[in-house]
Structure formats: structure tokens, C-alpha cells
Design an enzyme around this catalytic site. Structure first.
Site, PDB file in Angstrom:
ATOM      1  N   GLY A  49       0.767  -1.253   0.000  1.00  0.00           N
ATOM      2  CA  GLY A  49       0.000   0.000   0.000  1.00  0.00           C
ATOM      3  C   GLY A  49       0.788   1.288   0.000  1.00  0.00           C
ATOM      4  O   GLY A  49       0.358   2.286  -0.566  1.00  0.00           O
ATOM      5  N   ASP A 108      -5.560   2.002   9.992  1.00  0.00           N
ATOM      6  CA  ASP A 108      -7.003   1.774  10.139  1.00  0.00           C
ATOM      7  C   ASP A 108      -7.253   1.229  11.549  1.00  0.00           C
ATOM      8  O   ASP A 108      -7.389   1.991  12.502  1.00  0.00           O
ATOM      9  CB  ASP A 108      -7.423   0.810   9.025  1.00  0.00           C
ATOM     10  CG  ASP A 108      -8.908   0.502   9.008  1.00  0.00           C
ATOM     11  OD1 ASP A 108      -9.663   1.149   9.750  1.00  0.00           O
ATOM     12  OD2 ASP A 108      -9.329  -0.383   8.249  1.00  0.00           O
TER      13      ASP A 108
END
Ligand code: IMP
Ligand code: MG
Length: 182
Positions: A49, A108
Site C-alpha cells: 500500500g 485503520d
């Protein structure tokens, strides 16, 4: 730039434009250049990512630095975290006594960065900091700060600029968020 895209039947709308991201990355890099001006930090990118944020960030770094990568997996192909972090590729650099800046696309639940911190701290770095382009603060359960945060965002699913949806769309230049179904 498209303001809206549809992937696998899900509609996404623009959330952060290329220009907004670029400006913020420059600001974060300026702070890092100042904070580490007498040091030679190692930037550790978490694959996959972070690869675009990482490349843009380090190109704004003007001090001496080194880079390395580590690969973690937690999401599989879903939109929701599996809650399990696995190490898919370990570091190649010597961390002991060094100043480490971990570079993430998004924090997250915080599971990945927590796992990563434990792994790095075992090698006794001189210092440890985290740069994350995005932070879902309301969901992140971590007991340490994210030192360089690009944008705090609500707990919504976002894609682009490195972030995937079932491994696709990482190459989008902007960041999009999942639109509510109508
Ligand atoms: P965490 O372990 O729950 O903090 O999530 C870590 C990883 O899950 C991030 O590095 C991302 O690769 C991925 N992830 C978390 N939220 C999103 C999202 O909204 N879109 C795409 N990938 C995400
Ligand atoms: Mg990631």
C-alpha cells in the site's frame, strides 16, 4: 481527473485530489527534513500500500537517508480487515542503533502498525517514528502516536494512490471513497 469511478459495481467519489496530496506530502517531508537534519534515517515502507506515498515522500527528502521495505498482509481481498497480520517479507537492513521512520499508506485498526513496531523494536533502533498518509483515528487502537499524519479521515473505505480494492486501482493518482448505495 474523474470525480467518480465504479469498480465491481461499487461507486467511489473523489476524496483527496492529486494536488491536495502533493501539497501535504511536501509539508510532511519538510518537517522530516527539519527533524532529522543531523541524522541519516532509514525509511521503511510497508508493502504494498505505501509504495506511491513512499516514492513521493522520499523524493521530497533532502537529507541523507536509506530505504528498505517490509511486506505485511492483513486484508486479503476484502474491504474489511481479517484481523490477522502476517509477515510476507522481512527487512534487509540493520535496524540496531538507527533512526527508523516507518511509512504507511493508512492506519485503520492499527493492527499492522502495532505488529510492525514490535518487530522493529526487537532490534533496538535508536528512534522509531511513523509517517502515515491517512489515519482513521476513530478506529485506530494504538498506544503510541502516529508522528507524521497526512490526513485524518472518517472510518470509510478509500482507494487509490497505493490503496487497493481487491488488489486493483492502486495506480489511481487521487484518493476516492466508497459512496453510499442509492
Ligand atoms: P490496519 O492494520 O487495520 O491498521 O490496516 C492496515 C492496512 O490495511 C493498511 O496498510 C492498508 O493497506 C489496508 N487498509 C486499511 N484501510 C483501508 C482502506 O480504507 N482502503 C484500502 N486499504 C485499507
Ligand atoms: Mg498497508
Amino acid at each position: 481527473m474523474n470525480n467518480e469511478i465504479t469498480i465491481n459495481g461499487d461507486r467511489f467519489t473523489i476524496y483527496l485530489t492529486e494536488d491536495q496530496i502533493k501539497a501535504r506530502v511536501k509539508e510532511l517531508a519538510a518537517r522530516i527534513n527539519e527533524d532529522y537534519k543531523d541524522k541519516v534515517p532509514i525509511f521503511i515502507g510497508i508493502l504494498n500500500g505505501s509504495f506511491i506515498f513512499f516514492a513521493d515522500l522520499v523524493r521530497e527528502i533532502s537529507i541523507d537517508c536509506e530505504v528498505d521495505f517490509l511486506k505485511l498482509s492483513s486484508y486479503g481481498d476484502a474491504k474489511i480487515s481479517s484481523g490477522q497480520v502476517r509477515l510476507l517479507k522481512d527487512l534487509n537492513c540493520q535496524v540496531t542503533g538507527r533512526d527508523i521512520i516507518v511509512v504507511e499508506d493508512i492506519v485503520d485498526s492499527g493492527l499492522s502498525i502495532d505488529f510492525m513496531k514490535r518487530l522493529v523494536m526487537k532490534e533496538h533502533p535508536r528512534s522509531f517514528r511513523v509517517a502515515s498518509l491517512l489515519l482513521k483515528k476513530s478506529v485506530a487502537k494504538i498506544e503510541f502516536p502516529i508522528d507524521y499524519v497526512g490526513f485524518e479521515i472518517p472510518p470509510e473505505f478509500v482507494i487509490g494512490y497505493g490503496l487497493d480494492y481487491a488488489q486493483k486501482v492502486r495506480n489511481l493518482r487521487a484518493i476516492y471513497r466508497l459512496a453510499p448505495k442509492d
